[in-house]
Design a protein around this motif. Structure first.
Motif, mmCIF file in Angstrom:
data_model
loop_
_atom_site.group_PDB
_atom_site.id
_atom_site.type_symbol
_atom_site.label_atom_id
_atom_site.label_comp_id
_atom_site.label_asym_id
_atom_site.label_seq_id
_atom_site.Cartn_x
_atom_site.Cartn_y
_atom_site.Cartn_z
ATOM 1 N N PHE A 1 0.833 -1.201 0.000
ATOM 2 C CA PHE A 1 0.000 0.000 0.000
ATOM 3 C C PHE A 1 0.872 1.259 0.000
ATOM 4 O O PHE A 1 0.566 2.234 -0.693
ATOM 5 N N ILE A 2 1.966 1.246 0.779
ATOM 6 C CA ILE A 2 2.870 2.393 0.815
ATOM 7 C C ILE A 2 3.462 2.646 -0.573
ATOM 8 O O ILE A 2 3.525 3.791 -1.043
ATOM 9 N N GLN A 3 3.886 1.604 -1.248
ATOM 10 C CA GLN A 3 4.448 1.770 -2.587
ATOM 11 C C GLN A 3 3.410 2.307 -3.564
ATOM 12 O O GLN A 3 3.694 3.199 -4.381
ATOM 13 N N TYR A 4 2.177 1.773 -3.481
ATOM 14 C CA TYR A 4 1.105 2.242 -4.358
ATOM 15 C C TYR A 4 0.808 3.714 -4.113
ATOM 16 O O TYR A 4 0.736 4.518 -5.059
ATOM 17 N N LEU A 5 0.638 4.091 -2.842
ATOM 18 C CA LEU A 5 0.299 5.474 -2.511
ATOM 19 C C LEU A 5 1.455 6.407 -2.838
ATOM 20 O O LEU A 5 1.249 7.552 -3.281
ATOM 21 N N SER A 6 2.679 5.948 -2.651
ATOM 22 C CA SER A 6 3.858 6.746 -2.970
ATOM 23 C C SER A 6 3.869 7.122 -4.453
ATOM 24 O O SER A 6 4.099 8.283 -4.821
ATOM 25 N N LYS A 7 3.582 6.149 -5.312
ATOM 26 C CA LYS A 7 3.555 6.426 -6.750
ATOM 27 C C LYS A 7 2.372 7.307 -7.125
ATOM 28 O O LYS A 7 2.491 8.239 -7.925
ATOM 29 N N THR A 8 1.221 7.048 -6.514
ATOM 30 C CA THR A 8 0.015 7.818 -6.837
ATOM 31 C C THR A 8 0.165 9.271 -6.431
ATOM 32 O O THR A 8 -0.262 10.185 -7.148
ATOM 33 N N ALA A 9 0.768 9.496 -5.257
ATOM 34 C CA ALA A 9 0.914 10.856 -4.737
ATOM 35 C C ALA A 9 2.212 11.521 -5.187
ATOM 36 O O ALA A 9 2.422 12.706 -4.901
ATOM 37 N N SER A 10 3.090 10.767 -5.846
ATOM 38 C CA SER A 10 4.375 11.280 -6.346
ATOM 39 C C SER A 10 5.247 11.830 -5.220
ATOM 40 O O SER A 10 5.808 12.926 -5.304
ATOM 41 N N ILE A 11 5.335 11.075 -4.138
ATOM 42 C CA ILE A 11 6.234 11.419 -3.042
ATOM 43 C C ILE A 11 6.994 10.170 -2.631
ATOM 44 O O ILE A 11 6.612 9.050 -2.998
ATOM 45 N N SER A 12 8.049 10.332 -1.848
ATOM 46 C CA SER A 12 8.882 9.203 -1.463
ATOM 47 C C SER A 12 8.127 8.266 -0.522
ATOM 48 O O SER A 12 7.206 8.694 0.184
ATOM 49 N N PRO A 13 8.511 6.992 -0.491
ATOM 50 C CA PRO A 13 7.851 6.047 0.420
ATOM 51 C C PRO A 13 7.944 6.472 1.890
ATOM 52 O O PRO A 13 7.005 6.244 2.656
ATOM 53 N N ILE A 14 9.068 7.089 2.279
ATOM 54 C CA ILE A 14 9.210 7.488 3.678
ATOM 55 C C ILE A 14 8.217 8.600 4.024
ATOM 56 O O ILE A 14 7.539 8.543 5.061
ATOM 57 N N ILE A 15 8.085 9.603 3.163
ATOM 58 C CA ILE A 15 7.107 10.672 3.408
ATOM 59 C C ILE A 15 5.696 10.096 3.351
ATOM 60 O O ILE A 15 4.818 10.494 4.131
ATOM 61 N N THR A 16 5.476 9.143 2.464
ATOM 62 C CA THR A 16 4.169 8.484 2.391
ATOM 63 C C THR A 16 3.833 7.805 3.705
ATOM 64 O O THR A 16 2.702 7.908 4.217
ATOM 65 N N GLY B 1 -2.786 9.757 9.491
ATOM 66 C CA GLY B 1 -4.166 9.507 9.114
ATOM 67 C C GLY B 1 -4.532 10.062 7.751
ATOM 68 O O GLY B 1 -5.718 10.165 7.414
ATOM 69 N N ILE B 2 -3.552 10.413 6.948
ATOM 70 C CA ILE B 2 -3.781 10.983 5.607
ATOM 71 C C ILE B 2 -3.448 9.892 4.597
ATOM 72 O O ILE B 2 -2.267 9.587 4.364
ATOM 73 N N LYS B 3 -4.464 9.316 3.956
ATOM 74 C CA LYS B 3 -4.272 8.048 3.256
ATOM 75 C C LYS B 3 -4.732 8.044 1.812
ATOM 76 O O LYS B 3 -4.855 6.976 1.204
ATOM 77 N N THR B 4 -5.007 9.211 1.240
ATOM 78 C CA THR B 4 -5.345 9.278 -0.182
ATOM 79 C C THR B 4 -4.473 10.335 -0.835
ATOM 80 O O THR B 4 -4.022 11.292 -0.188
ATOM 81 N N ALA B 5 -4.236 10.177 -2.140
ATOM 82 C CA ALA B 5 -3.387 11.121 -2.864
ATOM 83 C C ALA B 5 -3.948 12.548 -2.812
ATOM 84 O O ALA B 5 -3.176 13.502 -2.587
ATOM 85 N N PRO B 6 -5.268 12.763 -2.998
ATOM 86 C CA PRO B 6 -5.785 14.137 -2.904
ATOM 87 C C PRO B 6 -5.594 14.753 -1.517
ATOM 88 O O PRO B 6 -5.251 15.937 -1.406
ATOM 89 N N ASP B 7 -5.799 13.955 -0.459
ATOM 90 C CA ASP B 7 -5.621 14.477 0.900
ATOM 91 C C ASP B 7 -4.151 14.802 1.166
ATOM 92 O O ASP B 7 -3.832 15.795 1.831
ATOM 93 N N ILE B 8 -3.252 13.969 0.639
ATOM 94 C CA ILE B 8 -1.820 14.246 0.800
ATOM 95 C C ILE B 8 -1.450 15.536 0.080
ATOM 96 O O ILE B 8 -0.703 16.370 0.603
ATOM 97 N N ALA B 9 -1.991 15.729 -1.125
ATOM 98 C CA ALA B 9 -1.696 16.945 -1.891
ATOM 99 C C ALA B 9 -2.177 18.183 -1.140
ATOM 100 O O ALA B 9 -1.475 19.206 -1.077
ATOM 101 N N ARG B 10 -3.391 18.098 -0.545
ATOM 102 C CA ARG B 10 -3.903 19.242 0.211
ATOM 103 C C ARG B 10 -3.030 19.530 1.430
ATOM 104 O O ARG B 10 -2.783 20.679 1.768
ATOM 105 N N PHE B 11 -2.573 18.459 2.093
ATOM 106 C CA PHE B 11 -1.754 18.634 3.293
ATOM 107 C C PHE B 11 -0.399 19.243 2.945
ATOM 108 O O PHE B 11 0.067 20.172 3.612
ATOM 109 N N LEU B 12 0.246 18.719 1.930
ATOM 110 C CA LEU B 12 1.607 19.138 1.606
ATOM 111 C C LEU B 12 1.658 20.447 0.832
ATOM 112 O O LEU B 12 2.626 21.206 0.952
#
Length: 584
Positions: free
Chosen positions: A14-29, A36-47
């Motif tokens: 899941f970390i690898q999938y979300l990392s690619k979807t959100a275009s961020i490193s696995p560690i930041i993912t 508790g931020i687990k979707t690419a759109p939510d990660i984009a809003r947060f970052l």
């Protein structure tokens, strides 16, 4: 103090999938998932969320009524009184509304209670001040949600009231009702608690909005900013509410509310404005605090500007701070900043003396679940800081009180798993007054009731399920030293601002060889750590006493935060060690 190490683990696929979807490193993912931020759109809003992503203010209950009443007061040339509070959050909220309403042409003044003369919160003294000045409208900031009697007094005096606050309201517990219908078979159901609100034209408090996480944890200054935002968006004010975002940032960071949702956006934008130095008072205080020219981060504000601003309310009154934040004169701002720096030094001396006396009182006593200490010799303005230090040292809730004329006035601080405000509500028959948050509160009681209060709080603590009696380190990821790179540190900048609700990431690494170790500065442990061929500097602040457990053959596991160390114009990677232990 011994701590439990808890490593957050997530399905690596899941970390690898979300990392690619959100275009961020696995560690930041992994860090995002831990938050508790687990979707690419939510990660984009947060970052990447910016000021355009702030929530609409007018949707907050009570906001439209407040806006309409303020505009009516301005149009009728009524006198308006902003009733604030003496901490940084309350001061900044006061300045925001005072300056905004004045800029709109309103006849506005302010009143902030003196900690020693008036006590905490919205009290009858504020109504007396309003009556003496023929005020038609009082607006509270950072206080008032529990002031039912004072609100009733306003009504009796013919003074309209708007309450803006972010503290917990008074809740009247509901009684379980036995449902007798045949469909349920007599299953007990519990209705919602009744919320008791002050009698006011409008009550604005995000704590009343259960389903709005982006707004629920606003500070008092954040709510004041949202009120100005609403005045602007509704077309009543010709100004930029962003002119006040630096003040809202100071209040938000000072009150340690979670840096999520609107709070995160406010602080991110505000830090940028503080760095620009456009407000003379903040610029002067930054110079006195020695942070001019340095990168402005939330954590740096907590140890530089905020203590100096708080010192005025702790030892005297806050008028100087309000003048400093409001003035356009650089010379006047510098004069006040210098005075606040002197007050802060005095505060530090008083605090240290009180803390040592408090520690001495605990010696020889049986360990208690909740610490309650009091003295007629203590300074009321420093109670909260001393209570916080006791919690840090003992990992138990602590109440520190100063006694005067038989009345104990105190501050309570707690651990995350024990709601001190709810506990005080359960002890209300012993108190003259109280109010606050989950982990911090203020209270007044007769000194004769201190022992009974301590006894009851200990019982409540012992009977509360799921209380963590041992502190824990929540480790974001188990990594190797080779993962700590300049690229990772650049990614880390996306996580700023860091603070409450978005703490500094903690990493764990195993089987680290200690190539060297020495004590530097004030008992700090400096080390070189090696894992395979990778070597990195590390420092553990205040961990010098643990050097005796190390030798050149020692292999350790460590918990740390990666950082950039700046020295003599050079930058290098460094680990800030939080804890270590021999490798198993």
């Amino acid at each position: 103090m011994q701590k439990r190490w808890l490593v957050n683990r997530t399905n690596p696929d899941f970390i690898q999938y979300l990392s690619k979807t959100a275009s961020i490193s696995p560690i930041i993912t992994q860090i995002m998932v831990n938050r508790g931020i687990k979707t690419a759109p939510d990660i984009a809003r947060f970052l990447h969320g910016d000021i355009q992503d702030l929530s609409d203010s007018i949707c907050i209950p009570g906001m439209r009524a407040a806006v309409e009443r303020i505009i009516r007061a301005i149009n009728r040339k009524e006198k308006i009184l902003i009733h604030g509070d003496y901490d940084v959050d309350g001061i900044c909220a006061t300045v925001i509304l005072h300056q905004a309403i004045q800029a709109m042409g309103g006849d506005c003044r302010y009143f902030i209670p003196n900690r020693f003369k008036h006590g905490y919160g919205f009290n009858p003294e504020g109504v007396t001040v309003a009556e003496q000045q023929a005020v038609g409208l009082i607006i509270t900031v950072d206080c008032g949600i529990t002031a039912l009697d004072t609100a009733a007094l306003c009504r009796a005096k013919g003074i309209d009231l708007i309450v803006t606050d972010h503290h917990e309201p008074i809740r009247k517990p509901a009684v379980n009702i036995l449902n007798q219908s045949s469909d349920t078979g007599g299953v007990a159901s519990k209705p919602a608690d009744t919320v008791l609100l002050p009698d006011a034209v409008a009550v604005i408090n995000p704590k009343l909005m259960a389903d709005t996480p982006t707004l629920r944890f606003l500070s008092g200054a954040g709510i004041a900013l949202k009120l100005v935002q609403a005045l602007v968006s509704e077309g009543y004010a010709r100004m930029s509410y962003l002119d006040f975002v630096d003040l809202a940032t100071l209040g938000t960071v000072a009150d340690m509310v979670p840096l999520r949702g609107d709070n995160r956006i406010i602080v991110r934008e505000g830090l940028s404005r503080i760095a620009q130095g456009t407000r003379p008072g903040i610029r002067a205080l930054a110079a006195i605090a020695g942070i001019s020219g340095k990168e402005v981060k939330a954590g740096r504000l907590s140890f530089s500007l905020i203590p100096r601003m708080n010192a005025a309310g702790r030892l005297g009154d806050t008028h100087d701070v309000i003048e400093m934040l409001s003035t356009d004169s650089s010379d006047r701002a510098e004069q006040i900043a210098l005075r606040l720096d002197t007050l802060n030094t005095e505060r530090q001396e008083i605090e240290e003396k009180m803390f040592q006396e408090a520690v001495g009182m605990l010696q020889g006593r049986d360990a208690l679940s909740v610490i309650v200490l009091a003295s007629e010799l203590w300074h009321q303005g420093v109670n909260g800081i001393v209570a916080s230090r006791l919690v840090e040292q003992t990992y138990r809730p602590a109440i520190v009180c100063a006694i005067e004329d038989g009345i104990a006035k105190g501050s309570a601080r707690s651990i995350p798993s024990f709601d001190i405000c709810t506990a005080l509500a359960d002890c209300s028959e012993l108190l003259l007054g109280f109010g606050g948050h989950h982990q911090a509160a203020g209270l007044r009681l007769e000194a004769a009731n201190l022992h009974a209060l301590g006894k009851k709080l200990c019982t409540l603590f012992d009977e509360t399920e799921d209380v963590e009696r041992i502190p824990s380190l929540a480790i974001d990821a188990d990594v190797s030293l080779a993962d700590i790179t300049g690229g990772l540190m650049r990614d880390f900048r996306l996580l700023e601002p860091l603070g409450s609700g978005n703490p500094e990431p903690l990493f764990g690494s195993k089987m680290l060889s200690v190539d060297s170790s020495r004590i530097v500065g004030n008992n700090h442990l400096k080390m070189k750590l090696r894992q395979k061929s990778y070597v990195i500097d590390a420092i553990g602040f205040g961990l010098g006493q643990d050097r005796g457990h190390l030798d050149v053959s020692t292999t350790i596991d460590a918990v740390y935060t990666p950082s950039i160390n700046e020295w003599n114009g050079r930058q290098s990677l460094q680990l800030i060690i939080k804890a270590f232990r021999p490798s198993l």
